[in-house]
Design a protein around this motif. Structure first.
Motif, PDB file in Angstrom:
ATOM      1  N   MET A   1       0.846  -1.195   0.000  1.00 37.87           N
ATOM      2  CA  MET A   1       0.000   0.000   0.000  1.00 37.87           C
ATOM      3  C   MET A   1       0.882   1.245   0.000  1.00 37.87           C
ATOM      4  N   ASN A   2       0.626   2.158  -0.925  1.00 37.05           N
ATOM      5  CA  ASN A   2       1.381   3.401  -0.962  1.00 37.05           C
ATOM      6  C   ASN A   2       1.025   4.268   0.237  1.00 37.05           C
ATOM      7  N   LYS A   3       2.038   4.911   0.758  1.00 41.06           N
ATOM      8  CA  LYS A   3       1.830   5.795   1.894  1.00 41.06           C
ATOM      9  C   LYS A   3       1.515   7.205   1.423  1.00 41.06           C
ATOM     10  N   GLU A   4       0.536   7.833   2.052  1.00 39.54           N
ATOM     11  CA  GLU A   4       0.291   9.256   1.809  1.00 39.54           C
ATOM     12  C   GLU A   4       1.474  10.045   2.362  1.00 39.54           C
ATOM     13  N   LYS A   5       1.934  11.026   1.581  1.00 42.28           N
ATOM     14  CA  LYS A   5       3.120  11.778   1.978  1.00 42.28           C
ATOM     15  C   LYS A   5       2.723  13.167   2.486  1.00 42.28           C
ATOM     16  N   VAL A   6       3.031  13.423   3.753  1.00 45.84           N
ATOM     17  CA  VAL A   6       2.770  14.723   4.363  1.00 45.84           C
ATOM     18  C   VAL A   6       4.100  15.412   4.614  1.00 45.84           C
ATOM     19  N   VAL A   7       4.239  16.609   4.091  1.00 43.31           N
ATOM     20  CA  VAL A   7       5.442  17.417   4.311  1.00 43.31           C
ATOM     21  C   VAL A   7       5.078  18.591   5.208  1.00 43.31           C
ATOM     22  N   ILE A   8       5.901  18.824   6.218  1.00 48.93           N
ATOM     23  CA  ILE A   8       5.692  19.919   7.168  1.00 48.93           C
ATOM     24  C   ILE A   8       6.865  20.876   7.058  1.00 48.93           C
ATOM     25  N   VAL A   9       6.571  22.167   6.992  1.00 49.63           N
ATOM     26  CA  VAL A   9       7.615  23.190   6.916  1.00 49.63           C
ATOM     27  C   VAL A   9       7.648  23.948   8.229  1.00 49.63           C
ATOM     28  N   GLY A  10       8.731  23.779   8.999  1.00 48.92           N
ATOM     29  CA  GLY A  10       8.879  24.488  10.261  1.00 48.92           C
ATOM     30  C   GLY A  10       8.761  23.573  11.456  1.00 48.92           C
ATOM     31  N   ALA A  11       9.741  23.665  12.380  1.00 46.13           N
ATOM     32  CA  ALA A  11       9.827  22.709  13.486  1.00 46.13           C
ATOM     33  C   ALA A  11       9.406  23.278  14.831  1.00 46.13           C
ATOM     34  N   SER A  12       8.751  24.445  14.822  1.00 42.51           N
ATOM     35  CA  SER A  12       8.333  24.996  16.113  1.00 42.51           C
ATOM     36  C   SER A  12       7.028  24.349  16.554  1.00 42.51           C
ATOM     37  N   HIS A  13       6.212  25.078  17.306  1.00 40.94           N
ATOM     38  CA  HIS A  13       5.040  24.472  17.944  1.00 40.94           C
ATOM     39  C   HIS A  13       4.076  23.839  16.948  1.00 40.94           C
ATOM     40  N   GLY A  14       3.785  24.540  15.855  1.00 39.25           N
ATOM     41  CA  GLY A  14       2.853  24.003  14.873  1.00 39.25           C
ATOM     42  C   GLY A  14       3.374  22.745  14.205  1.00 39.25           C
ATOM     43  N   GLY A  15       4.643  22.755  13.822  1.00 39.46           N
ATOM     44  CA  GLY A  15       5.235  21.576  13.209  1.00 39.46           C
ATOM     45  C   GLY A  15       5.307  20.413  14.175  1.00 39.46           C
ATOM     46  N   HIS A  16       5.706  20.697  15.408  1.00 43.14           N
ATOM     47  CA  HIS A  16       5.803  19.658  16.439  1.00 43.14           C
ATOM     48  C   HIS A  16       4.451  18.998  16.689  1.00 43.14           C
ATOM     49  N   GLN A  17       3.415  19.820  16.879  1.00 45.57           N
ATOM     50  CA  GLN A  17       2.093  19.267  17.165  1.00 45.57           C
ATOM     51  C   GLN A  17       1.539  18.507  15.963  1.00 45.57           C
ATOM     52  N   SER A  18       1.857  18.978  14.767  1.00 46.30           N
ATOM     53  CA  SER A  18       1.395  18.283  13.566  1.00 46.30           C
ATOM     54  C   SER A  18       1.916  16.854  13.541  1.00 46.30           C
ATOM     55  N   ILE A  19       3.189  16.671  13.854  1.00 47.05           N
ATOM     56  CA  ILE A  19       3.758  15.325  13.864  1.00 47.05           C
ATOM     57  C   ILE A  19       3.066  14.456  14.907  1.00 47.05           C
ATOM     58  N   ILE A  20       2.906  14.995  16.114  1.00 45.81           N
ATOM     59  CA  ILE A  20       2.263  14.236  17.187  1.00 45.81           C
ATOM     60  C   ILE A  20       0.885  13.749  16.762  1.00 45.81           C
ATOM     61  N   GLU A  21       0.085  14.674  16.214  1.00 46.23           N
ATOM     62  CA  GLU A  21      -1.301  14.331  15.864  1.00 46.23           C
ATOM     63  C   GLU A  21      -1.363  13.370  14.677  1.00 46.23           C
ATOM     64  N   LEU A  22      -0.499  13.562  13.704  1.00 47.42           N
ATOM     65  CA  LEU A  22      -0.491  12.664  12.544  1.00 47.42           C
ATOM     66  C   LEU A  22      -0.121  11.241  12.951  1.00 47.42           C
ATOM     67  N   LEU A  23       0.874  11.112  13.824  1.00 50.51           N
ATOM     68  CA  LEU A  23       1.278   9.789  14.292  1.00 50.51           C
ATOM     69  C   LEU A  23       0.179   9.133  15.119  1.00 50.51           C
ATOM     70  N   ASP A  24      -0.536   9.931  15.895  1.00 49.07           N
ATOM     71  CA  ASP A  24      -1.604   9.387  16.735  1.00 49.07           C
ATOM     72  C   ASP A  24      -2.833   8.984  15.927  1.00 49.07           C
ATOM     73  N   THR A  25      -3.069   9.669  14.807  1.00 48.60           N
ATOM     74  CA  THR A  25      -4.328   9.508  14.073  1.00 48.60           C
ATOM     75  C   THR A  25      -4.229   8.507  12.933  1.00 48.60           C
ATOM     76  N   TYR A  26      -3.043   8.395  12.309  1.00 45.53           N
ATOM     77  CA  TYR A  26      -2.913   7.568  11.107  1.00 45.53           C
ATOM     78  C   TYR A  26      -1.770   6.560  11.265  1.00 45.53           C
ATOM     79  N   LYS A  27      -1.884   5.471  10.537  1.00 48.85           N
ATOM     80  CA  LYS A  27      -0.913   4.385  10.670  1.00 48.85           C
ATOM     81  C   LYS A  27      -0.046   4.205   9.433  1.00 48.85           C
TER      82      LYS A  27
END
Length: 453
Positions: A1-27
């Motif tokens: 199965m191909n993985k959906e590719k999410v790119v995040i620009v910026g490692a501060s609060h918004g980028g950090h929280q985006s990673i946390i939520e994406l990992l928690d929500t999708y496999k």
């Protein structure tokens, strides 16, 4: 199965929280984060703690370490500057070590943040003229605070960041002058009754406060030696500029819709003008619940709430719900005083075109029979719609730490409570902590000109 590719620009609060939520929500995602700087990810709001030696190592003043997410399959790339977006191809151009590569994405999250303003005046290139933001500046400023040869520090700007620089410099034993064009320190955050108290606190602690003044030039030979203003010239071995921020969006012009000040425009789903490109954090215009419009709110709490929403809905063809918005709350200490503010004050309400009124309440925290030595003076500001009495914002302040009550105000604003409802809200009573009518009850009753208990 191909993985959906999410790119995040910026490692501060918004980028950090985006990673946390994406990992928690999708496999089954391919997540990549690009950070332009070499340090991931410095928390500028913790800089004062580092400058005052309340944090042992500057490398600890961060939201996360790359390896924390790399172990979960996330690619974290520092020293990678995203230069442009190609919307039609769904790619970005990323520069690193002088080379540029093109990277594809399925979904793109922009958390590009802001950069501090630098005064466009003569002498800005002199040594020891600093900005108060980021890892590199933190280490430079800390070295000067520890340098016994540095006697005089001038801080430009009396907002949150400037006040933090002032306090850290005073505690380091320096002679400190703070200069601002506005007529009140912290004037964009608090109404005059509170800023009058804090202005006196600054002078009582030895700060030379110069307000309503324009900085014209930094003087010196290679190194700065003084600051010239329209109200005089002030000695300076170090200058710390804290004169506001600007969105880091120059690279987006012509691709992503921006407002006249460079802030990213988003719709109610936090999408940009491209449905696969989302934006969160300080570089965006956040929907303010009390203002009922999109305004700049540069707070970590805002970025994280936006990122949480985006991650939840990012793969929906039709969004199930809109982003509900934020209140905008913050807190700060200024020497012996602690305050928290939430929502709008009189100035920001006026800027938003709202016909608002404000009240100011002053009393003791506990019943009058408690000795003064254990019964601190407290202050409450409430801002509300003049006709409906809906609470739009407020602030609490005391030499005793009552800042947690600012969260209650935030909840009242978020739920669009009225003064009447807050006046009768059911809070606990225990004389070691509060009054028979709680502090916020009394503040609302006072705003309604009701009998004071």
């Amino acid at each position: 199965m191909n993985k959906e590719k999410v790119v995040i620009v910026g490692a501060s609060h918004g980028g950090h929280q985006s990673i946390i939520e994406l990992l928690d929500t999708y496999k089954n995602l391919d997540i990549t984060l690009y950070e332009a700087g070499d340090f991931v990810s410095f928390m500028s709001c913790g800089m004062e703690l580092y400058l005052e030696n309340k944090v042992t190592d500057v490398n600890d003043v961060r939201n996360f370490r790359p390896e924390e997410f790399e172990e979960q399959g996330v690619t974290i790339s520092n020293n990678h500057l995203v230069k442009s977006i190609n919307l039609d191809e769904k790619t970005i151009d990323v520069e690193s070590d002088g080379h540029t590569e093109t990277v594809s994405y399925d979904k793109l999250i922009l958390s590009s943040g802001v950069t501090p303003n630098e005064l466009p005046i003569p002498g800005k290139e002199l040594e020891n003229v600093f900005l108060m933001r980021g890892y590199d500046w933190a280490t430079k400023i800390k070295s000067k605070l520890e340098d016994s040869q540095v006697k005089n520090i001038v801080v430009i700007g009396s907002g949150y960041i400037g006040i933090e620089a002032v306090e850290a410099s005073i505690k380091a034993g320096k002679n400190v002058t703070v200069i601002d064009t506005i007529d009140r320190p912290l004037g964009t955050y608090l109404n005059s009754e509170m800023t009058d108290i804090l202005s006196k606190e600054l002078t009582d602690k030895g700060v030379n406060v110069v307000l309503g003044s324009k900085v014209e030039e930094f003087l010196g030979d290679q190194k700065v030696s003084s600051v010239k203003t329209d109200k005089g010239t002030f000695d300076a071995d170090v200058v710390i500029q804290a004169t506001g921020i600007k969105p880091n969006t120059e690279w987006l012009k012509g691709t992503i819709d921006l407002d006249d000040h460079g802030f990213i425009k988003t719709n109610e789903y936090l999408q940009t003008n491209d449905q696969d490109v989302y934006a969160v954090g300080d570089a965006t215009l956040a929907y303010s619940i009390p203002a009922q419009k999109n305004i700049p709110i540069a707070l970590a709490t805002v970025a994280r709430r936006e990122a949480r929403y985006v991650a939840k809905h990012i793969f929906e063809d039709k969004h199930s719900e809109a982003f509900t918005g934020v209140v905008g709350s913050s807190a700060l200490s200024l020497f012996d005083y602690h305050f928290a503010t939430s929502g709008l004050n009189q100035m920001s309400a006026t800027r938003s075109g709202i016909n608002a009124k404000s009240s100011f309440f002053k009393d003791s925290l506990r019943p009058s029979y408690i000795p003064e030595s254990d019964n601190p003076e407290v202050f409450v500001q409430l801002t509300y719609d003049e006709k409906s009495h809906v609470i739009l914002g407020g602030a609490v302040m005391s030499k005793y730490d009552i800042t947690a009550q600012g969260n209650t105000i935030a909840l009242a604003v978020q739920q669009k409570m009225t003064l009447e409802q807050l006046a009768e809200a059911d809070f606990f009573f225990q004389p070691g902590f509060d009054r028979q009518w709680s502090l916020l009850n009394l503040a609302a009753q006072s705003a309604l000109n009701q009998y004071k208990f």
